[in-house]
Enzyme design. Structure first.
Site, PDB file in Angstrom:
ATOM      1  CD  GLN A 125       0.998  -9.250   2.254  1.00  0.00           C
ATOM      2  OE1 GLN A 125       0.361  -8.210   2.102  1.00  0.00           O
ATOM      3  NE2 GLN A 125       2.306  -9.258   2.316  1.00  0.00           N
ATOM      4  N   GLY A 126      -1.722 -13.123   4.051  1.00  0.00           N
ATOM      5  CA  GLY A 126      -1.923 -13.390   5.472  1.00  0.00           C
ATOM      6  C   GLY A 126      -0.613 -13.402   6.234  1.00  0.00           C
ATOM      7  CB  SER A 128      -0.408  -8.274   9.668  1.00  0.00           C
ATOM      8  OG  SER A 128       0.391  -7.578   8.764  1.00  0.00           O
ATOM      9  CD  GLU A 243       3.676  -5.801   0.623  1.00  0.00           C
ATOM     10  OE1 GLU A 243       4.441  -6.562   1.229  1.00  0.00           O
ATOM     11  OE2 GLU A 243       2.515  -5.555   0.999  1.00  0.00           O
ATOM     12  CG  ASN A 357       7.304   5.229   4.864  1.00  0.00           C
ATOM     13  OD1 ASN A 357       7.072   4.123   4.346  1.00  0.00           O
ATOM     14  ND2 ASN A 357       7.034   6.373   4.258  1.00  0.00           N
TER      15      ASN A 357
HETATM   16  C1  LIG Z   1      -4.120  -0.413   3.919  1.00  0.00           C
HETATM   17  C2  LIG Z   1      -3.384  -1.522   4.564  1.00  0.00           C
HETATM   18  C3  LIG Z   1      -3.415  -2.771   3.989  1.00  0.00           C
HETATM   19  C4  LIG Z   1      -2.784  -3.847   4.605  1.00  0.00           C
HETATM   20  N1  LIG Z   1      -2.888  -5.062   4.008  1.00  0.00           N
HETATM   21  C5  LIG Z   1      -2.318  -6.145   4.622  1.00  0.00           C
HETATM   22  C6  LIG Z   1      -2.482  -7.441   4.052  1.00  0.00           C
HETATM   23  O1  LIG Z   1      -3.139  -7.624   3.030  1.00  0.00           O
HETATM   24  N2  LIG Z   1      -1.918  -8.484   4.692  1.00  0.00           N
HETATM   25  C7  LIG Z   1      -1.183  -8.333   5.822  1.00  0.00           C
HETATM   26  O2  LIG Z   1      -0.653  -9.313   6.319  1.00  0.00           O
HETATM   27  N3  LIG Z   1      -1.008  -7.103   6.397  1.00  0.00           N
HETATM   28  C8  LIG Z   1      -1.571  -6.006   5.820  1.00  0.00           C
HETATM   29  N4  LIG Z   1      -1.433  -4.760   6.386  1.00  0.00           N
HETATM   30  C9  LIG Z   1      -0.734  -4.627   7.667  1.00  0.00           C
HETATM   31  C10 LIG Z   1       0.644  -4.024   7.555  1.00  0.00           C
HETATM   32  O3  LIG Z   1       1.537  -4.925   7.013  1.00  0.00           O
HETATM   33  C11 LIG Z   1       1.056  -3.581   8.959  1.00  0.00           C
HETATM   34  O4  LIG Z   1       0.201  -2.542   9.315  1.00  0.00           O
HETATM   35  C12 LIG Z   1       2.476  -3.092   9.054  1.00  0.00           C
HETATM   36  O5  LIG Z   1       3.388  -4.150   8.907  1.00  0.00           O
HETATM   37  C13 LIG Z   1       2.762  -2.386  10.377  1.00  0.00           C
HETATM   38  O6  LIG Z   1       2.383  -3.161  11.475  1.00  0.00           O
HETATM   39  P1  LIG Z   1       1.400  -2.564  12.587  1.00  0.00           P
HETATM   40  O7  LIG Z   1       0.239  -1.971  11.882  1.00  0.00           O
HETATM   41  O8  LIG Z   1       1.178  -3.645  13.569  1.00  0.00           O
HETATM   42  O9  LIG Z   1       2.191  -1.394  13.279  1.00  0.00           O
HETATM   43  P2  LIG Z   1       3.178  -1.518  14.540  1.00  0.00           P
HETATM   44  O10 LIG Z   1       4.253  -2.483  14.216  1.00  0.00           O
HETATM   45  O11 LIG Z   1       2.392  -1.738  15.769  1.00  0.00           O
HETATM   46  O12 LIG Z   1       3.783  -0.079  14.549  1.00  0.00           O
HETATM   47  C14 LIG Z   1       3.156   1.081  15.146  1.00  0.00           C
HETATM   48  C15 LIG Z   1       4.100   2.267  14.976  1.00  0.00           C
HETATM   49  O13 LIG Z   1       5.349   1.970  15.623  1.00  0.00           O
HETATM   50  C16 LIG Z   1       6.403   2.091  14.696  1.00  0.00           C
HETATM   51  N5  LIG Z   1       7.422   1.064  14.942  1.00  0.00           N
HETATM   52  C17 LIG Z   1       7.237  -0.259  15.145  1.00  0.00           C
HETATM   53  N6  LIG Z   1       8.426  -0.884  15.259  1.00  0.00           N
HETATM   54  C18 LIG Z   1       9.384   0.055  15.081  1.00  0.00           C
HETATM   55  C19 LIG Z   1      10.805   0.050  15.078  1.00  0.00           C
HETATM   56  N7  LIG Z   1      11.521  -1.075  15.240  1.00  0.00           N
HETATM   57  N8  LIG Z   1      11.444   1.223  14.880  1.00  0.00           N
HETATM   58  C20 LIG Z   1      10.735   2.368  14.707  1.00  0.00           C
HETATM   59  N9  LIG Z   1       9.405   2.446  14.707  1.00  0.00           N
HETATM   60  C21 LIG Z   1       8.742   1.305  14.887  1.00  0.00           C
HETATM   61  C22 LIG Z   1       5.771   1.861  13.343  1.00  0.00           C
HETATM   62  O14 LIG Z   1       6.545   2.419  12.313  1.00  0.00           O
HETATM   63  C23 LIG Z   1       4.426   2.537  13.516  1.00  0.00           C
HETATM   64  O15 LIG Z   1       4.587   3.915  13.295  1.00  0.00           O
HETATM   65  C24 LIG Z   1      -2.059  -3.660   5.804  1.00  0.00           C
HETATM   66  C25 LIG Z   1      -1.995  -2.391   6.382  1.00  0.00           C
HETATM   67  C26 LIG Z   1      -2.662  -1.332   5.796  1.00  0.00           C
HETATM   68  C27 LIG Z   1      -2.601  -0.005   6.447  1.00  0.00           C
END
Ligand SMILES: Cc1cc2nc3c(=O)[nH]c(=O)nc-3n(C[C@H](O)[C@H](O)[C@H](O)COP(=O)(O)OP(=O)(O)OC[C@H]3O[C@@H](n4cnc5c(N)ncnc54)[C@H](O)[C@@H]3O)c2cc1C
Lengths: 374, 313
Positions: A125-126, A128, A243, A357
């Site tokens: 899945q691409g 992020s 998902e 969450n």
């Molecule tokens: C095990 C695992 C597998 C994954 N696999 C994939 C994959 O296969 N393909 C893919 O594309 N992605 C994948 N991901 C990425 C995942 O989709 C992202 O981690 C997720 O969408 C959160 O983005 P971020 O990590 O950039 O966190 P950020 O967006 O940087 O958030 C950091 C913190 O800020 C909080 N935050 C951000 N915005 C808000 C808001 N508006 N209100 C309140 N709080 C907020 C978040 O809740 C979090 O606590 C994976 C992640 C994990 C952990």
């Protein structure tokens, strides 16, 4: 209310149970998030496919059994109960395939679905990117028009098992940056195409289960655009429902963990842990009832939509609680490498992936309760 | 497999909802209205012909309205035990008030006003008239529950049920009904709070646009929705006579009690000082939620029952 299974469903359960009992690998396979483990998992998934248990709910023409949602749930329950390996093809089977069924052309379905079912094409899945996590609509990877297709350039990350997969489905910008989610398109990309570089890196648990994917002027033909150009967001959001909600998170998984927790408590527990263990089990049951309620609604034609966020919040927090409770029971042993510590580390990812969450709580508050956006 | 409230059960809850939409006060008028709609005899053999599947939706509707009526005591537990007796008519038409106590140590709801009492001791359920008992009214947090302590004579009364399984059924129905009431109370508190935080402004915006408020409410909605599904499942287990009915019922009560308490807490917090007043209706639901969360076995008691059934050390 009628929570009894029909004789046909019971027969389906027996058939699944018998087959699994005879075939589930023992001892358990190494982690599918390591290269060696991934290969072993693929062998298992091909065995599953050969016996037509890999995609039970799909039509027979694509390798499924045309099973109902209820039968699918039964299968999942049996699968987890049997201690069968986690599905390393899950992105293809549970995220891309439902999207293909809904948005794919007949040609795409015929070409891609059987290979997903057979664990021939392995999809990552691409979505992020380094600068686009929760704010997915900020993504910068671009696609520009070329003769007969598109040229893709950009950088994807946190891609689960990307280093072991053969293909990537992902969102790319096909319009101006400030158009945000209105100018995205959904592409299907082979990872061996010229211009693709994949770099694996470690997750919290030490497995090489993550990858970054760099795309440098990678050509993709028009036939590999999924849905309309510019409609990538709509197509992708249809997938997030799967998902977050049902397809990945069958109650079987949590019921099975709760059963293992009960066994552990009977072995090593004392009265001190009784309440927490009982509560964890109660919550796993609640997840099952809620799921049955949702499946009934879906079977009746209801679109789950934002309610998937309720399920996501519940299962992800439940998984953490189940594993924290196991750690309590294990005491100093909890630190040792093993299924419980591994499961604990993985449970911590649940509240992050598939939309954190915090984002799910925003969705519940705004879309289910009607509270104002900000 | 079909996890959905059946039409007959939904119809009963709707009938109750219709009465409640017209009548909100006083409680005895509401009770007679419910009686008129045939709600009180839901589980009485030979009356509506329903089983325990009707309790979750009905009790959710009654809990949502927050009226002080002996719904669990009369509809779920007491009335079905009176099937053979002449007093049944008065109970079902709402002119005779009945309450139930399976734990005579505890304060008994509606006992200060009731005319008839079903009292459990050991393997026996007995029916007493008011004048046969000692009744000491008690002041309580939710004043509308009309609590009293009973002193029950060791002899007398009319035996209306005998045997461990009869007492167990009565108990499980009371627990289930209370859990249903709690889910309804929780739902009402969420509605009140959502309406309030959408219109209350601070810093120039509705307070409901603040994430801390949104997340507090989202969390209780999750708790309530999962509790609700468990209560429905427990109702079905009772009606179907499933082997694990007791565990399912206890699990539902744990979830409903905890969810309603969390909701009361979040609702009061999100209302600010408005939540800390008796000028406004929220306090009634919160107080009822605290009372019912502890009634018919609080979460700790039911969790212990689950633990025992699961063979935990
Ligand atoms: C095990 C695992 C597998 C994954 N696999 C994939 C994959 O296969 N393909 C893919 O594309 N992605 C994948 N991901 C990425 C995942 O989709 C992202 O981690 C997720 O969408 C959160 O983005 P971020 O990590 O950039 O966190 P950020 O967006 O940087 O958030 C950091 C913190 O800020 C909080 N935050 C951000 N915005 C808000 C808001 N508006 N209100 C309140 N709080 C907020 C978040 O809740 C979090 O606590 C994976 C992640 C994990 C952990």
């Amino acid at each position: 209310m009628d929570l009894t299974w029909s004789p046909e469903e019971e027969a389906f359960r027996r058939a699944a149970r018998e087959w699994l009992a005879a075939h589930v690998p023992s001892p358990p396979l190494p982690s599918g998030d390591t290269r060696a483990g991934f290969a072993a998992h693929l062998a298992w998934e091909r065995e599953l496919f050969a016996a037509r248990w890999s995609v039970v709910s799909w039509p027979e023409e694509y390798g499924g059994r045309g099973a109902s949602l209820w039968e699918w749930l039964i299968f999942e329950e049996e699968y987890h109960r049997a201690g069968a390996p986690a599905r390393v093809t899950q992105n293809g089977v549970f995220l891309l395939a439902p999207t293909l069924f809904r948005f794919g052309t007949a040609e795409q379905r015929a070409r891609l679905l059987p290979r997903i079912a057979a664990a021939e094409d392995l999809w990552a899945q691409g979505w992020s990117e380094p600068e686009a996590g929760s704010d997915l609509a900020a993504l910068r990877s671009r696609a520009v028009r070329a003769d007969g297709g598109w040229r893709l350039t950009g950088h994807k990350t946190w891609t689960t098992r990307g280093a072991f997969c053969t293909h990537l489905f992902g969102l790319f910008r096909t319009g101006p940056q400030d158009a945000r989610h209105r100018a995205l398109t959904y592409f299907l990309v082979p990872l061996d195409a010229p211009g693709v570089t994949v770099r694996g890196f470690q997750r919290l648990d030490g497995d090489e289960g993550f990858a970054e994917v760099f795309l440098d002027d990678v050509f993709v033909p028009d036939a590999d655009v999924l849905g309309e150009v510019g409609q990538g967001w709509t197509v992708a959001m249809a997938t997030t429902g799967s998902e977050r909600g049902l397809t990945l998170r069958s109650p079987g998984r949590f019921l099975h963990t709760a059963e293992r927790l009960l066994e552990l408590a009977r072995e090593v527990g004392s009265g001190a842990h009784r309440d927490r263990v009982a509560q964890a089990w109660i919550d796993a049951q609640a997840y099952q009832w809620f799921t049955l309620e949702q499946v009934t609604a879906i079977a009746g034609g209801h679109e789950v939509g934002a309610e998937a966020s309720l399920a996501k919040l519940f299962w992800s927090e439940l998984d953490v609680r189940l594993h924290e409770t196991a750690a309590e029971l294990l005491g100093p042993e909890a630190e040792l490498a093993g299924p419980w510590s591994k499961g604990f580390l993985f449970s911590l990812a649940g509240p992050i992936y598939a939309g954190t969450n915090e984002i799910q709580r925003n969705i519940v508050a705004e879309r289910l309760l009607g509270l104002p956006r900000r | 497999m079909r996890f959905r409230v059946a039409e007959v059960d939904a119809a009963l809850a709707e009938a109750a909802g219709g009465v409640l939409a017209k009548l909100t006060e006083p409680a005895d008028a509401v009770w007679r209205g419910l009686a008129g709609a045939g709600v009180l005899g839901a589980l009485v053999p030979g009356e509506a012909g329903l089983d325990e599947n009707c309790l979750p939706p009905l009790m959710e509707t009654l809990g949502h309205a927050g009226v002080a009526v002996p719904a669990a005591e009369t509809i779920a537990v007491g009335a079905p035990l009176l099937a053979e007796l002449p007093v049944l008519g008065g109970v079902l038409d709402g002119s005779v008030l009945l309450t139930v106590s399976l734990d005579t140590e505890a304060p008994v709801p509606f006992a200060a006003d009731a005319d008839l009492f079903v009292v459990g001791a050991g393997d026996r359920l007995r029916l007493f008239r008011r004048e046969e008992l000692g009744i000491t009214p008690l002041a309580s947090v939710d004043a509308s529950r009309k609590l009293a302590r009973l002193s029950v004579p060791s002899r007398g009364g009319v035996v209306v049920g005998e045997g461990a399984s009869v007492v167990e059924t009565a108990w499980l129905r009371g627990v289930l009904a209370t859990a249903g009431l709690l889910v309804g109370l929780g739902g009402r508190m969420v509605e009140l709070t959502v309406a309030y935080v959408r219109q209350r402004e601070q810093f120039g915006v509705p307070v409901g646009s603040f994430q801390a408020v949104k997340h507090a409410l989202a969390d209780v909605v999750v708790e309530l929705r999962f509790a609700r599904a468990s209560v429905l499942a427990a109702g079905w287990a009772q009606a179907a006579g499933e082997a694990d009915t007791g565990v399912r019922t206890s699990a539902a009560k744990v979830l409903a009690s905890e969810a309603a308490r969390s909701t009361a807490r979040a609702a009061i917090q999100c209302h600010g000082a408005m939540g800390y007043t008796t000028e406004y209706e929220l306090h009634r639901y919160a107080k009822r939620a605290w009372a019912l969360a502890a009634d018919w076995g609080g979460p700790a008691e039911h969790r212990a029952l689950v633990a025992r059934a699961l063979g935990l050390p």
